[in-house]
Design an enzyme around this catalytic site. Structure first.
Site, PDB file in Angstrom:
ATOM      1  N   LYS A  14      57.182 -33.767  38.356  1.00  0.00           N
ATOM      2  CA  LYS A  14      57.748 -33.098  37.177  1.00  0.00           C
ATOM      3  C   LYS A  14      57.986 -31.608  37.438  1.00  0.00           C
ATOM      4  O   LYS A  14      59.028 -31.076  37.088  1.00  0.00           O
ATOM      5  CB  LYS A  14      56.813 -33.233  35.959  1.00  0.00           C
ATOM      6  CG  LYS A  14      56.597 -34.649  35.488  1.00  0.00           C
ATOM      7  CD  LYS A  14      55.784 -34.679  34.195  1.00  0.00           C
ATOM      8  CE  LYS A  14      54.386 -34.113  34.319  1.00  0.00           C
ATOM      9  NZ  LYS A  14      53.454 -34.902  35.122  1.00  0.00           N
ATOM     10  N   ARG A  89      51.163 -34.537  25.796  1.00  0.00           N
ATOM     11  CA  ARG A  89      50.374 -35.525  26.536  1.00  0.00           C
ATOM     12  C   ARG A  89      49.574 -36.434  25.605  1.00  0.00           C
ATOM     13  O   ARG A  89      48.901 -37.341  26.082  1.00  0.00           O
ATOM     14  CB  ARG A  89      49.399 -34.804  27.457  1.00  0.00           C
ATOM     15  CG  ARG A  89      49.888 -34.599  28.870  1.00  0.00           C
ATOM     16  CD  ARG A  89      48.903 -33.682  29.584  1.00  0.00           C
ATOM     17  NE  ARG A  89      48.715 -33.975  30.956  1.00  0.00           N
ATOM     18  CZ  ARG A  89      49.242 -33.241  31.955  1.00  0.00           C
ATOM     19  NH1 ARG A  89      50.025 -32.228  31.694  1.00  0.00           N
ATOM     20  NH2 ARG A  89      48.989 -33.543  33.195  1.00  0.00           N
ATOM     21  N   ARG A 128      49.195 -33.619  48.288  1.00  0.00           N
ATOM     22  CA  ARG A 128      49.688 -32.341  47.752  1.00  0.00           C
ATOM     23  C   ARG A 128      48.562 -31.305  47.726  1.00  0.00           C
ATOM     24  O   ARG A 128      48.783 -30.130  47.989  1.00  0.00           O
ATOM     25  CB  ARG A 128      50.233 -32.575  46.327  1.00  0.00           C
ATOM     26  CG  ARG A 128      50.649 -31.316  45.599  1.00  0.00           C
ATOM     27  CD  ARG A 128      51.310 -31.626  44.261  1.00  0.00           C
ATOM     28  NE  ARG A 128      50.352 -31.882  43.203  1.00  0.00           N
ATOM     29  CZ  ARG A 128      50.679 -32.213  41.956  1.00  0.00           C
ATOM     30  NH1 ARG A 128      51.950 -32.353  41.624  1.00  0.00           N
ATOM     31  NH2 ARG A 128      49.756 -32.427  41.045  1.00  0.00           N
ATOM     32  N   ARG A 134      45.207 -26.526  45.038  1.00  0.00           N
ATOM     33  CA  ARG A 134      44.742 -26.732  43.662  1.00  0.00           C
ATOM     34  C   ARG A 134      43.469 -27.561  43.673  1.00  0.00           C
ATOM     35  O   ARG A 134      43.459 -28.676  44.198  1.00  0.00           O
ATOM     36  CB  ARG A 134      45.831 -27.470  42.876  1.00  0.00           C
ATOM     37  CG  ARG A 134      46.454 -26.635  41.788  1.00  0.00           C
ATOM     38  CD  ARG A 134      47.554 -27.397  41.119  1.00  0.00           C
ATOM     39  NE  ARG A 134      47.065 -28.418  40.211  1.00  0.00           N
ATOM     40  CZ  ARG A 134      47.848 -29.171  39.467  1.00  0.00           C
ATOM     41  NH1 ARG A 134      49.151 -29.009  39.516  1.00  0.00           N
ATOM     42  NH2 ARG A 134      47.341 -30.072  38.657  1.00  0.00           N
ATOM     43  N   ARG A 146      42.518 -38.234  36.100  1.00  0.00           N
ATOM     44  CA  ARG A 146      43.788 -37.753  35.524  1.00  0.00           C
ATOM     45  C   ARG A 146      44.778 -38.905  35.339  1.00  0.00           C
ATOM     46  O   ARG A 146      45.496 -38.959  34.335  1.00  0.00           O
ATOM     47  CB  ARG A 146      44.393 -36.668  36.413  1.00  0.00           C
ATOM     48  CG  ARG A 146      43.773 -35.306  36.134  1.00  0.00           C
ATOM     49  CD  ARG A 146      43.925 -34.358  37.281  1.00  0.00           C
ATOM     50  NE  ARG A 146      45.305 -34.089  37.653  1.00  0.00           N
ATOM     51  CZ  ARG A 146      45.647 -33.578  38.844  1.00  0.00           C
ATOM     52  NH1 ARG A 146      44.750 -33.320  39.746  1.00  0.00           N
ATOM     53  NH2 ARG A 146      46.915 -33.339  39.085  1.00  0.00           N
TER      54      ARG A 146
HETATM   55  P1  ADP Z   1      49.599 -32.828  36.717  1.00  0.00           P
HETATM   56  O1  ADP Z   1      50.858 -33.222  36.010  1.00  0.00           O
HETATM   57  O2  ADP Z   1      49.700 -33.004  38.195  1.00  0.00           O
HETATM   58  O3  ADP Z   1      48.352 -33.476  36.144  1.00  0.00           O
HETATM   59  P2  ADP Z   1      49.381 -30.295  35.256  1.00  0.00           P
HETATM   60  O4  ADP Z   1      49.461 -28.944  35.843  1.00  0.00           O
HETATM   61  O5  ADP Z   1      50.434 -30.711  34.293  1.00  0.00           O
HETATM   62  O6  ADP Z   1      49.343 -31.278  36.520  1.00  0.00           O
HETATM   63  O7  ADP Z   1      47.958 -30.493  34.521  1.00  0.00           O
HETATM   64  C1  ADP Z   1      46.734 -30.120  35.107  1.00  0.00           C
HETATM   65  C2  ADP Z   1      45.600 -30.246  34.079  1.00  0.00           C
HETATM   66  O8  ADP Z   1      45.814 -29.303  33.020  1.00  0.00           O
HETATM   67  C3  ADP Z   1      45.470 -31.590  33.379  1.00  0.00           C
HETATM   68  O9  ADP Z   1      44.683 -32.492  34.133  1.00  0.00           O
HETATM   69  C4  ADP Z   1      44.785 -31.185  32.049  1.00  0.00           C
HETATM   70  O10 ADP Z   1      43.399 -30.985  32.218  1.00  0.00           O
HETATM   71  C5  ADP Z   1      45.409 -29.831  31.753  1.00  0.00           C
HETATM   72  N1  ADP Z   1      46.615 -29.953  30.875  1.00  0.00           N
HETATM   73  C6  ADP Z   1      47.899 -29.602  31.216  1.00  0.00           C
HETATM   74  N2  ADP Z   1      48.746 -29.843  30.199  1.00  0.00           N
HETATM   75  C7  ADP Z   1      47.996 -30.375  29.196  1.00  0.00           C
HETATM   76  C8  ADP Z   1      48.291 -30.874  27.898  1.00  0.00           C
HETATM   77  N3  ADP Z   1      49.549 -30.884  27.400  1.00  0.00           N
HETATM   78  N4  ADP Z   1      47.263 -31.363  27.146  1.00  0.00           N
HETATM   79  C9  ADP Z   1      46.013 -31.370  27.608  1.00  0.00           C
HETATM   80  N5  ADP Z   1      45.658 -30.938  28.825  1.00  0.00           N
HETATM   81  C10 ADP Z   1      46.632 -30.442  29.636  1.00  0.00           C
END
Ligand code: ADP
Length: 191
Positions: A14, A89, A128, A134, A146
Site C-alpha cells: 500500500k 482499519r 522487508r 522497522r 498484524r
Molecule cells: P502495515 O500496513 O505494514 O501493517 P502500517 O504502517 O500501516 O503498516 O501500520 C503499522 C502499525 O501501526 C499497525 O500494526 C498498528 O499498530 C498501527 N496502525 C496504523 N494505522 C492504524 C489504524 N488505522 N488503526 C489502528 N492502528 C493503526
C-alpha cells in the site's frame, strides 16, 4: 475531488503504491502508520503510548487514529483529494471517516483493495524488515499478529464498501509497475 482508500493487508504494498498514486493524481497521502511513527520519533506522549501497542502488532485505539485523521483533513480541506493508506482499519474508523468527509461534501470516491494471499504476507514483511529496519517488521510473532488483526478487524470492511458500491479489487501480485497500472486504470474508470 478524488478520495481514494488504498485497502489491503499489511505487506500488500500500500505504501509504495500510495506514493506513486499521489504523484500521478496530485493527491495528499495520509498514512496513519507513518503518522504514528512520526509521533514516536518526536517522542510525544501519544507516540510513547502508540509504540508499545505497535510493537505487539495490535491496532492502536480508534480514538487516537480518528483524532489524527480528523485534524489532518481539517488542515488540508482545500486539496485536490486524499489517499488513505492504512486507514480505516476497523468499522468504527470507517464510519467516522464517512462522517468526517460527508459533512464536508467530499465523500470517498472509491476503495481500491489490493488482493494478496495472506499466506505470503508474513514472508514478505520479514524480508522487508531486513531492509527497512522497522522493529514491527522484524519480529515474526508481531508480524503474525498484524495479519490476524487484519483478517479479524479490517478485512470485514470490504463488505462495508461493497454495500456502498465503492469496492474495487485489484490483483496485488505482480511487479510494482503492473500493479500501479491496474490501480490507475481503475481510477480512470471511476472518476
Ligand atoms: P502495515 O500496513 O505494514 O501493517 P502500517 O504502517 O500501516 O503498516 O501500520 C503499522 C502499525 O501501526 C499497525 O500494526 C498498528 O499498530 C498501527 N496502525 C496504523 N494505522 C492504524 C489504524 N488505522 N488503526 C489502528 N492502528 C493503526
Amino acid at each position: 475531488m478524488l478520495n481514494i482508500i488504498l485497502f489491503g493487508p499489511p505487506g500488500a504494498g500500500k505504501g509504495t503504491q500510495a506514493a506513486k498514486l499521489v504523484a500521478r493524481f496530485n493527491l495528499i497521502h495520509f498514512s496513519t502508520g507513518d503518522m504514528l511513527r512520526a509521533e514516536i520519533k518526536a517522542g510525544t506522549p501519544l507516540g510513547v503510548e502508540a509504540q508499545k501497542i505497535m510493537a505487539k502488532g495490535i491496532l492502536v485505539s480508534d480514538e487516537i487514529v480518528i483524532g489524527i485523521i480528523a485534524s489532518q483533513i481539517e488542515l488540508n480541506a482545500h486539496s485536490n483529494g486524499f489517499i488513505f493508506d492504512g486507514f480505516p482499519r476497523t468499522l468504527a474508523q470507517a464510519v467516522a471517516l464517512d462522517e468526517l468527509l460527508n459533512s464536508r461534501n467530499m465523500p470517498i470516491t472509491a476503495t481500491l483493495a489490493l488482493d494478496v494471499d495472506t499466506a505470503e504476507l508474513t514472508k514478505r514483511i520479514l524480508l522487508r524488515g531486513k531492509a527497512s529496519g522497522r522493529a514491527d517488521d522484524q519480529n515474526e510473532e508481531t508480524v503474525k499478529k498484524r495479519v490476524q488483526e487484519y483478517v479479524s478487524k479490517t478485512a470485514p470492511l470490504k463488505d462495508y464498501y461493497k454495500r456502498q458500491g465503492k469496492l474495487h479489487t485489484v490483483n496485488g501480485i505482480g511487479s510494482m509497475d503492473e500493479i500501479f497500472d491496474s490501480l490507475c486504470n481503475e481510477i480512470l474508470i471511476i472518476r
